[in-house]
Design an enzyme around this catalytic site. Structure first.
Site, short mmCIF file in Angstrom:
data_model
loop_
_atom_site.label_atom_id
_atom_site.label_comp_id
_atom_site.label_asym_id
_atom_site.label_seq_id
_atom_site.Cartn_x
_atom_site.Cartn_y
_atom_site.Cartn_z
N ARG A 108 0.67 -1.16 0.14
CA ARG A 108 0.20 -0.02 0.00
C ARG A 108 0.99 1.32 0.13
O ARG A 108 1.67 1.33 0.79
CB ARG A 108 -0.90 -0.08 1.09
CG ARG A 108 -1.59 1.19 1.47
CD ARG A 108 -2.63 1.17 2.42
NE ARG A 108 -4.15 0.81 1.64
CZ ARG A 108 -5.11 0.70 2.35
NH1 ARG A 108 -5.47 1.33 3.62
NH2 ARG A 108 -6.19 0.10 1.74
N HIS A 135 -7.32 0.69 -6.53
CA HIS A 135 -7.68 -0.22 -5.47
C HIS A 135 -8.35 -1.35 -5.80
O HIS A 135 -9.30 -1.64 -5.68
CB HIS A 135 -8.29 0.53 -4.34
CG HIS A 135 -8.64 0.11 -3.04
ND1 HIS A 135 -7.37 -0.95 -2.68
CD2 HIS A 135 -9.17 0.37 -1.80
CE1 HIS A 135 -7.79 -1.29 -1.43
NE2 HIS A 135 -8.57 -0.55 -1.03
N GLN A 138 -10.19 -3.96 -3.82
CA GLN A 138 -11.35 -3.50 -3.04
C GLN A 138 -12.46 -4.10 -4.04
O GLN A 138 -13.69 -4.33 -3.85
CB GLN A 138 -11.32 -2.02 -2.61
CG GLN A 138 -12.68 -1.59 -2.20
CD GLN A 138 -12.93 -2.25 -0.66
OE1 GLN A 138 -12.16 -1.92 0.25
NE2 GLN A 138 -14.05 -3.04 -0.49
N ASP A 224 -17.13 7.14 -1.75
CA ASP A 224 -15.88 6.93 -0.98
C ASP A 224 -15.70 8.36 -0.51
O ASP A 224 -16.47 9.23 -0.68
CB ASP A 224 -14.84 6.52 -1.97
CG ASP A 224 -13.72 6.24 -1.18
OD1 ASP A 224 -13.27 6.06 -0.09
OD2 ASP A 224 -12.56 6.16 -1.98
N CYS A 264 -16.37 1.46 0.26
CA CYS A 264 -15.03 0.45 0.61
C CYS A 264 -14.71 0.65 2.10
O CYS A 264 -14.19 -0.08 2.62
CB CYS A 264 -13.96 0.95 -0.11
SG CYS A 264 -13.36 2.67 0.16
N ARG A 292 -13.26 -8.98 1.45
CA ARG A 292 -12.23 -8.62 0.91
C ARG A 292 -10.89 -9.74 1.26
O ARG A 292 -10.09 -10.21 0.49
CB ARG A 292 -11.56 -7.55 1.92
CG ARG A 292 -11.94 -5.99 1.42
CD ARG A 292 -11.37 -5.64 0.22
NE ARG A 292 -9.89 -5.43 0.25
CZ ARG A 292 -9.28 -4.55 0.74
NH1 ARG A 292 -9.87 -3.48 0.91
NH2 ARG A 292 -7.99 -4.52 0.63
N1 NVA Z 1 -10.09 6.32 -1.66
C1 NVA Z 1 -9.63 6.05 -0.23
C2 NVA Z 1 -9.84 4.50 -0.13
C3 NVA Z 1 -9.52 4.08 1.44
C4 NVA Z 1 -9.65 2.62 1.54
C5 NVA Z 1 -8.17 6.42 0.09
O1 NVA Z 1 -7.16 6.26 -0.98
O2 NVA Z 1 -7.77 6.95 1.07
N1 CP Z 2 -11.15 -0.31 2.34
C1 CP Z 2 -9.85 -0.33 2.61
O1 CP Z 2 -9.12 -0.68 1.75
O2 CP Z 2 -9.83 -0.37 3.88
P1 CP Z 2 -8.52 -0.16 5.04
O3 CP Z 2 -7.98 1.47 4.61
O4 CP Z 2 -8.97 -0.10 6.39
O5 CP Z 2 -7.59 -0.88 4.63
#
Ligand code: NVA
Ligand code: CP
Length: 309
Positions: A108, A135, A138, A224, A264, A292
Protein backbone atom coordinates in the site's frame (compact mmCIF):
# COMPACT_ATOMS: atom_id res chain seq x y z
CA UNK A 1 19.37 -9.98 -14.23
CA UNK A 2 16.85 -8.25 -12.02
CA UNK A 3 13.83 -8.19 -14.34
CA UNK A 4 11.48 -11.15 -14.08
CA UNK A 5 8.81 -10.50 -16.72
CA UNK A 6 7.19 -13.94 -16.46
CA UNK A 7 5.90 -13.26 -12.95
CA UNK A 8 2.21 -12.46 -12.65
CA UNK A 9 1.54 -9.36 -10.57
CA UNK A 10 -1.76 -7.72 -9.56
CA UNK A 11 -0.99 -4.02 -9.81
CA UNK A 12 -4.24 -2.85 -11.36
CA UNK A 13 -7.61 -4.35 -12.24
CA UNK A 14 -6.70 -4.53 -15.94
CA UNK A 15 -3.89 -6.99 -15.16
CA UNK A 16 -6.45 -9.82 -15.36
CA UNK A 17 -8.89 -10.80 -18.11
CA UNK A 18 -12.60 -11.61 -17.72
CA UNK A 19 -12.00 -15.38 -17.63
CA UNK A 20 -9.49 -14.95 -14.78
CA UNK A 21 -12.09 -12.97 -12.84
CA UNK A 22 -14.68 -15.67 -13.47
CA UNK A 23 -12.22 -18.21 -12.01
CA UNK A 24 -11.39 -15.99 -9.01
CA UNK A 25 -15.05 -15.35 -8.14
CA UNK A 26 -15.84 -19.08 -8.26
CA UNK A 27 -12.76 -19.89 -6.23
CA UNK A 28 -13.49 -17.16 -3.65
CA UNK A 29 -17.00 -18.57 -3.18
CA UNK A 30 -15.54 -22.03 -2.48
CA UNK A 31 -12.90 -20.63 -0.11
CA UNK A 32 -15.56 -18.60 1.74
CA UNK A 33 -17.81 -21.65 2.07
CA UNK A 34 -14.96 -23.67 3.58
CA UNK A 35 -14.09 -20.83 5.97
CA UNK A 36 -17.72 -20.64 7.16
CA UNK A 37 -17.73 -24.41 7.74
CA UNK A 38 -14.41 -24.29 9.72
CA UNK A 39 -12.94 -26.52 7.03
CA UNK A 40 -9.16 -26.18 6.60
CA UNK A 41 -7.95 -24.81 3.26
CA UNK A 42 -4.17 -24.60 3.41
CA UNK A 43 -2.57 -24.62 -0.05
CA UNK A 44 0.09 -22.06 1.00
CA UNK A 45 1.84 -23.91 3.85
CA UNK A 46 5.41 -22.59 4.26
CA UNK A 47 4.73 -19.59 2.01
CA UNK A 48 5.33 -16.07 3.35
CA UNK A 49 3.59 -12.82 2.46
CA UNK A 50 5.34 -9.50 3.11
CA UNK A 51 2.89 -6.63 3.64
CA UNK A 52 4.30 -3.14 3.17
CA UNK A 53 2.17 -0.24 4.38
CA UNK A 54 3.14 3.34 3.59
CA UNK A 55 -0.42 4.46 4.47
CA UNK A 56 -2.78 3.47 7.28
CA UNK A 57 -5.10 0.46 7.03
CA UNK A 58 -7.57 -1.64 8.99
CA UNK A 59 -9.33 -3.88 6.43
CA UNK A 60 -6.41 -4.47 4.10
CA UNK A 61 -4.08 -5.42 6.92
CA UNK A 62 -6.52 -7.72 8.73
CA UNK A 63 -7.84 -9.37 5.57
CA UNK A 64 -4.40 -10.14 4.11
CA UNK A 65 -2.89 -11.16 7.43
CA UNK A 66 -5.76 -13.37 8.62
CA UNK A 67 -6.21 -14.70 5.07
CA UNK A 68 -2.60 -15.75 4.67
CA UNK A 69 -2.56 -17.54 8.04
CA UNK A 70 -5.77 -19.34 7.12
CA UNK A 71 -4.12 -20.49 3.87
CA UNK A 72 -1.37 -22.08 5.97
CA UNK A 73 1.26 -19.41 5.36
CA UNK A 74 2.73 -16.61 7.42
CA UNK A 75 3.16 -12.85 7.12
CA UNK A 76 5.74 -10.13 7.71
CA UNK A 77 4.39 -6.64 8.33
CA UNK A 78 6.46 -3.58 7.40
CA UNK A 79 5.68 0.12 7.50
CA UNK A 80 7.58 3.16 6.29
CA UNK A 81 8.28 4.13 9.90
CA UNK A 82 9.75 0.83 11.06
CA UNK A 83 11.77 -0.14 7.98
CA UNK A 84 14.53 1.37 5.85
CA UNK A 85 11.85 2.44 3.35
CA UNK A 86 11.37 5.50 5.54
CA UNK A 87 15.09 6.24 5.42
CA UNK A 88 15.27 6.49 1.64
CA UNK A 89 16.51 3.01 0.73
CA UNK A 90 15.73 2.84 -3.00
CA UNK A 91 12.53 0.99 -3.86
CA UNK A 92 14.44 -1.17 -6.35
CA UNK A 93 16.89 -2.32 -3.67
CA UNK A 94 14.04 -2.99 -1.24
CA UNK A 95 12.30 -5.09 -3.88
CA UNK A 96 15.42 -7.16 -4.60
CA UNK A 97 16.02 -7.86 -0.92
CA UNK A 98 12.47 -8.49 0.28
CA UNK A 99 11.57 -10.70 -2.69
CA UNK A 100 14.53 -13.02 -1.97
CA UNK A 101 13.01 -13.92 1.39
CA UNK A 102 9.27 -14.13 0.83
CA UNK A 103 6.94 -15.67 -1.75
CA UNK A 104 4.51 -12.79 -2.24
CA UNK A 105 4.40 -9.05 -1.52
CA UNK A 106 1.43 -6.76 -0.89
CA UNK A 107 2.09 -3.02 -0.99
CA UNK A 108 0.00 0.00 0.00
CA UNK A 109 1.74 3.15 -1.15
CA UNK A 110 1.40 6.52 -2.90
CA UNK A 111 2.21 6.72 -6.63
CA UNK A 112 1.43 3.76 -8.90
CA UNK A 113 4.92 4.20 -10.39
CA UNK A 114 6.36 3.17 -7.02
CA UNK A 115 4.62 -0.21 -6.95
CA UNK A 116 5.50 -0.71 -10.63
CA UNK A 117 9.19 -0.12 -9.84
CA UNK A 118 8.98 -2.57 -6.96
CA UNK A 119 7.32 -5.19 -9.18
CA UNK A 120 9.89 -4.72 -11.94
CA UNK A 121 12.64 -5.68 -9.49
CA UNK A 122 10.78 -8.36 -7.56
CA UNK A 123 11.37 -12.10 -7.89
CA UNK A 124 7.86 -12.79 -6.59
CA UNK A 125 4.31 -11.60 -7.37
CA UNK A 126 3.32 -8.15 -6.10
CA UNK A 127 -0.25 -7.15 -5.15
CA UNK A 128 -1.56 -3.58 -5.05
CA UNK A 129 -3.13 -2.98 -1.63
CA UNK A 130 -4.04 0.60 -2.71
CA UNK A 131 -2.15 3.37 -4.49
CA UNK A 132 -3.13 6.95 -5.27
CA UNK A 133 -4.43 5.70 -8.63
CA UNK A 134 -5.98 2.27 -7.97
CA UNK A 135 -7.50 -0.09 -5.40
CA UNK A 136 -8.01 -3.36 -7.33
CA UNK A 137 -8.46 -5.69 -4.32
CA UNK A 138 -11.38 -3.57 -3.13
CA UNK A 139 -13.19 -3.69 -6.48
CA UNK A 140 -12.53 -7.43 -6.63
CA UNK A 141 -14.36 -7.72 -3.29
CA UNK A 142 -17.11 -5.30 -4.33
CA UNK A 143 -17.95 -7.17 -7.53
CA UNK A 144 -17.83 -10.51 -5.70
CA UNK A 145 -20.28 -9.00 -3.18
CA UNK A 146 -22.54 -7.76 -5.98
CA UNK A 147 -22.57 -11.24 -7.56
CA UNK A 148 -23.40 -12.85 -4.21
CA UNK A 149 -26.42 -10.58 -3.77
CA UNK A 150 -27.66 -10.05 -7.32
CA UNK A 151 -25.83 -12.34 -9.77
CA UNK A 152 -23.70 -11.22 -12.72
CA UNK A 153 -22.75 -7.54 -12.91
CA UNK A 154 -22.55 -7.66 -16.73
CA UNK A 155 -25.00 -5.20 -18.29
CA UNK A 156 -25.71 -3.47 -14.96
CA UNK A 157 -25.22 0.18 -14.01
CA UNK A 158 -23.00 1.34 -11.17
CA UNK A 159 -23.37 4.96 -9.97
CA UNK A 160 -20.15 6.50 -8.64
CA UNK A 161 -20.87 9.60 -6.53
CA UNK A 162 -17.90 11.61 -5.26
CA UNK A 163 -14.19 11.91 -5.93
CA UNK A 164 -12.58 10.82 -9.20
CA UNK A 165 -10.10 8.85 -7.12
CA UNK A 166 -8.38 5.44 -6.92
CA UNK A 167 -11.73 3.67 -6.38
CA UNK A 168 -13.40 5.48 -9.29
CA UNK A 169 -10.47 4.67 -11.61
CA UNK A 170 -10.65 1.01 -10.66
CA UNK A 171 -14.42 0.85 -11.22
CA UNK A 172 -13.81 2.23 -14.72
CA UNK A 173 -11.20 -0.44 -15.46
CA UNK A 174 -13.55 -3.13 -14.19
CA UNK A 175 -16.45 -1.87 -16.33
CA UNK A 176 -14.38 -2.32 -19.51
CA UNK A 177 -13.36 -5.84 -18.59
CA UNK A 178 -16.61 -7.15 -17.12
CA UNK A 179 -19.10 -5.35 -19.37
CA UNK A 180 -21.08 -2.98 -17.18
CA UNK A 181 -21.64 0.79 -17.19
CA UNK A 182 -20.47 3.36 -14.64
CA UNK A 183 -22.36 6.62 -14.14
CA UNK A 184 -19.79 9.02 -12.71
CA UNK A 185 -20.69 12.23 -10.88
CA UNK A 186 -17.91 14.28 -9.31
CA UNK A 187 -17.63 17.96 -8.36
CA UNK A 188 -15.83 20.00 -10.99
CA UNK A 189 -12.09 19.86 -10.52
CA UNK A 190 -12.30 16.27 -9.22
CA UNK A 191 -13.29 14.47 -12.43
CA UNK A 192 -11.99 11.09 -13.50
CA UNK A 193 -9.20 11.27 -16.05
CA UNK A 194 -9.36 8.52 -18.67
CA UNK A 195 -5.59 8.48 -19.09
CA UNK A 196 -4.96 8.09 -15.34
CA UNK A 197 -7.75 5.52 -15.05
CA UNK A 198 -5.93 3.57 -17.76
CA UNK A 199 -8.97 2.72 -19.86
CA UNK A 200 -9.12 2.40 -23.61
CA UNK A 201 -12.30 4.38 -24.31
CA UNK A 202 -15.19 6.22 -22.72
CA UNK A 203 -17.75 3.64 -23.94
CA UNK A 204 -18.28 2.04 -20.53
CA UNK A 205 -18.87 5.21 -18.52
CA UNK A 206 -21.08 8.31 -18.60
CA UNK A 207 -20.41 11.57 -16.78
CA UNK A 208 -23.21 13.41 -14.95
CA UNK A 209 -23.02 16.87 -13.37
CA UNK A 210 -25.91 16.05 -11.03
CA UNK A 211 -25.28 13.11 -8.67
CA UNK A 212 -29.03 12.44 -8.53
CA UNK A 213 -29.07 11.86 -12.31
CA UNK A 214 -26.09 9.51 -12.00
CA UNK A 215 -28.07 7.42 -9.50
CA UNK A 216 -31.29 7.32 -11.54
CA UNK A 217 -31.95 3.70 -12.51
CA UNK A 218 -28.63 2.43 -11.09
CA UNK A 219 -28.29 -1.15 -9.83
CA UNK A 220 -25.54 -0.19 -7.42
CA UNK A 221 -24.76 3.18 -5.82
CA UNK A 222 -21.29 3.63 -4.38
CA UNK A 223 -19.10 6.35 -2.96
CA UNK A 224 -15.92 6.93 -0.97
CA UNK A 225 -14.32 9.51 1.31
CA UNK A 226 -14.07 13.09 0.05
CA UNK A 227 -10.38 13.20 0.97
CA UNK A 228 -8.22 10.16 0.28
CA UNK A 229 -5.05 9.33 2.18
CA UNK A 230 -2.22 11.55 1.01
CA UNK A 231 -4.52 14.48 0.11
CA UNK A 232 -5.21 15.74 3.63
CA UNK A 233 -3.87 19.22 2.86
CA UNK A 234 -6.88 19.68 0.53
CA UNK A 235 -9.37 18.74 3.23
CA UNK A 236 -11.04 22.14 3.68
CA UNK A 237 -11.35 22.85 -0.06
CA UNK A 238 -12.78 19.37 -0.59
CA UNK A 239 -15.37 19.71 2.17
CA UNK A 240 -16.72 22.78 0.40
CA UNK A 241 -16.57 21.31 -3.11
CA UNK A 242 -18.18 17.96 -2.21
CA UNK A 243 -21.08 19.22 -0.08
CA UNK A 244 -23.69 18.15 -2.69
CA UNK A 245 -22.06 14.75 -3.24
CA UNK A 246 -23.51 13.02 -0.21
CA UNK A 247 -25.37 9.79 -1.01
CA UNK A 248 -28.76 10.26 0.62
CA UNK A 249 -32.10 8.48 0.71
CA UNK A 250 -33.34 10.56 -2.26
CA UNK A 251 -30.50 9.28 -4.44
CA UNK A 252 -31.25 5.71 -3.35
CA UNK A 253 -34.94 6.29 -4.13
CA UNK A 254 -34.28 7.16 -7.80
CA UNK A 255 -32.02 4.12 -8.22
CA UNK A 256 -33.52 0.69 -8.97
CA UNK A 257 -35.82 -0.49 -6.16
CA UNK A 258 -33.40 -3.37 -5.45
CA UNK A 259 -30.25 -1.22 -5.80
CA UNK A 260 -27.40 -1.97 -3.43
CA UNK A 261 -25.26 0.60 -1.63
CA UNK A 262 -21.50 0.04 -1.25
CA UNK A 263 -18.65 1.95 0.40
CA UNK A 264 -15.11 0.60 0.68
CA UNK A 265 -14.85 2.08 4.22
CA UNK A 266 -13.77 3.83 6.35
CA UNK A 267 -16.89 6.01 6.02
CA UNK A 268 -17.81 9.46 7.33
CA UNK A 269 -21.52 9.53 8.06
CA UNK A 270 -22.95 12.96 7.24
CA UNK A 271 -20.24 13.66 4.65
CA UNK A 272 -20.13 11.33 1.62
CA UNK A 273 -23.07 9.24 2.86
CA UNK A 274 -26.06 9.71 5.14
CA UNK A 275 -26.27 7.36 8.12
CA UNK A 276 -29.74 6.22 6.92
CA UNK A 277 -28.16 4.90 3.72
CA UNK A 278 -25.00 3.22 5.00
CA UNK A 279 -26.87 1.74 7.98
CA UNK A 280 -30.01 1.05 5.94
CA UNK A 281 -31.40 -2.10 4.31
CA UNK A 282 -29.79 -1.58 0.88
CA UNK A 283 -26.28 -1.29 2.30
CA UNK A 284 -23.95 -4.28 1.97
CA UNK A 285 -20.83 -2.60 3.36
CA UNK A 286 -20.09 -5.26 6.01
CA UNK A 287 -20.27 -8.04 3.42
CA UNK A 288 -17.94 -5.99 1.23
CA UNK A 289 -15.43 -5.67 4.07
CA UNK A 290 -15.55 -9.39 4.94
CA UNK A 291 -15.28 -10.38 1.31
CA UNK A 292 -11.92 -8.61 1.03
CA UNK A 293 -10.49 -11.59 2.88
CA UNK A 294 -12.17 -14.30 0.80
CA UNK A 295 -11.30 -12.80 -2.60
CA UNK A 296 -7.73 -12.02 -1.55
CA UNK A 297 -7.25 -15.62 -0.41
CA UNK A 298 -8.34 -16.69 -3.90
CA UNK A 299 -6.01 -14.08 -5.40
CA UNK A 300 -2.95 -15.14 -3.37
CA UNK A 301 -3.58 -18.79 -4.18
CA UNK A 302 -3.95 -17.95 -7.89
CA UNK A 303 -0.77 -15.85 -8.07
CA UNK A 304 1.29 -18.58 -6.39
CA UNK A 305 -0.29 -21.81 -7.65
CA UNK A 306 -2.30 -20.86 -10.75
CA UNK A 307 -5.70 -22.39 -11.49
CA UNK A 308 -6.55 -25.29 -9.24
CA UNK A 309 -9.93 -26.29 -10.61
N1 NVA B 1 -9.91 6.46 -1.56
C1 NVA B 1 -9.56 6.08 -0.21
C2 NVA B 1 -9.80 4.64 -0.01
C3 NVA B 1 -9.48 4.13 1.39
C4 NVA B 1 -9.65 2.65 1.50
C5 NVA B 1 -8.09 6.44 0.03
O1 NVA B 1 -7.27 6.25 -0.88
O2 NVA B 1 -7.78 6.90 1.14
N1 CP C 1 -11.20 -0.35 2.27
C1 CP C 1 -9.93 -0.40 2.73
O1 CP C 1 -8.98 -0.62 1.97
O2 CP C 1 -9.81 -0.22 4.06
P1 CP C 1 -8.47 0.01 4.90
O3 CP C 1 -7.94 1.37 4.51
O4 CP C 1 -8.91 -0.06 6.32
O5 CP C 1 -7.48 -1.06 4.54
Amino acid sequence: MSQTPAIKHYLQFSDFAADEYAYLFTRAALIKKKFKAYEKHQPLVDRTLAMIFEKASTRTRVSFEAGMYQLGGSVVHLTTGDSQLGRAEPIEDSAKVISRMVDLVMIRTFEQTKIESFAAHSRVPVINGLTNEFHPCQILADIFTYIEHRGSIAGKTVAWVGDGNNMANTWLQASEILGFTVHVSTPSGYEVDQSIAGIRSSDSYKVFKDPMEACRGADLVTTDVWTSMGYEAENEARRAAFAEWCVDTEMMRVAQPDALFMHCLPAHRGEEVEAEVIDGPQSVVWDEAENRMHVQKALMEYLLLGRLA
